[in-house]
Write a protein that holds these residues in place. Structure first.
Motif, PDB file in Angstrom:
ATOM      1  N   LEU A   3       0.830  -1.196   0.000  1.00 26.39           N
ATOM      2  CA  LEU A   3       0.000   0.000   0.000  1.00 26.39           C
ATOM      3  C   LEU A   3       0.872   1.257   0.000  1.00 26.39           C
ATOM      4  O   LEU A   3       1.999   1.230   0.488  1.00 26.39           O
ATOM      5  CB  LEU A   3      -0.893   0.022   1.244  1.00 26.39           C
ATOM      6  N   PRO A   4       0.363   2.358  -0.530  1.00 28.92           N
ATOM      7  CA  PRO A   4       1.121   3.616  -0.482  1.00 28.92           C
ATOM      8  C   PRO A   4       1.298   4.070   0.958  1.00 28.92           C
ATOM      9  O   PRO A   4       0.473   3.778   1.820  1.00 28.92           O
ATOM     10  CB  PRO A   4       0.244   4.605  -1.244  1.00 28.92           C
ATOM     11  N   GLN A   5       2.387   4.778   1.205  1.00 26.56           N
ATOM     12  CA  GLN A   5       2.615   5.300   2.552  1.00 26.56           C
ATOM     13  C   GLN A   5       3.141   6.715   2.492  1.00 26.56           C
ATOM     14  O   GLN A   5       3.658   7.156   1.484  1.00 26.56           O
ATOM     15  CB  GLN A   5       3.577   4.417   3.336  1.00 26.56           C
ATOM     16  N   LYS A   6       2.965   7.429   3.610  1.00 20.42           N
ATOM     17  CA  LYS A   6       3.466   8.794   3.775  1.00 20.42           C
ATOM     18  C   LYS A   6       4.114   8.884   5.143  1.00 20.42           C
ATOM     19  O   LYS A   6       3.888   8.039   6.002  1.00 20.42           O
ATOM     20  CB  LYS A   6       2.321   9.803   3.701  1.00 20.42           C
ATOM     21  N   ILE A   7       4.891   9.932   5.353  1.00 23.00           N
ATOM     22  CA  ILE A   7       5.508  10.199   6.648  1.00 23.00           C
ATOM     23  C   ILE A   7       4.753  11.349   7.305  1.00 23.00           C
ATOM     24  O   ILE A   7       4.568  12.404   6.704  1.00 23.00           O
ATOM     25  CB  ILE A   7       6.999  10.565   6.493  1.00 23.00           C
ATOM     26  N   CYS A   8       4.338  11.141   8.537  1.00 20.41           N
ATOM     27  CA  CYS A   8       3.623  12.173   9.279  1.00 20.41           C
ATOM     28  C   CYS A   8       4.616  13.262   9.695  1.00 20.41           C
ATOM     29  O   CYS A   8       5.651  12.958  10.295  1.00 20.41           O
ATOM     30  CB  CYS A   8       2.958  11.562  10.507  1.00 20.41           C
TER      31      CYS A   8
END
Length: 52
Positions: free
Chosen positions: A7-12
């Motif tokens: 799945l796509p991910q991002k950094i908070c």
């Protein structure tokens, strides 16, 4: 079934932790910035932490 690592991910920007795509964000994934409500509420602290 899809593996979580696919799945796509991002950094908070508040907690600097990765978070993955969720089904509830399927229509607004491009606008999601924070991993959760707590980080969104504490976004003011992000600026203070970067100054230290």
């Amino acid at each position: 079934m899809v593996n979580k690592r696919d799945l796509p991910q991002k950094i908070c920007p508040t907690c600097n932790r990765p978070f993955f795509w969720r089904k509830k964000w399927r229509l607004s994934w491009n606008t999601v910035v924070y991993c959760g409500e707590k980080c969104r509420r504490n976004k003011k602290n992000e600026r203070c932490n970067s100054l230290v």
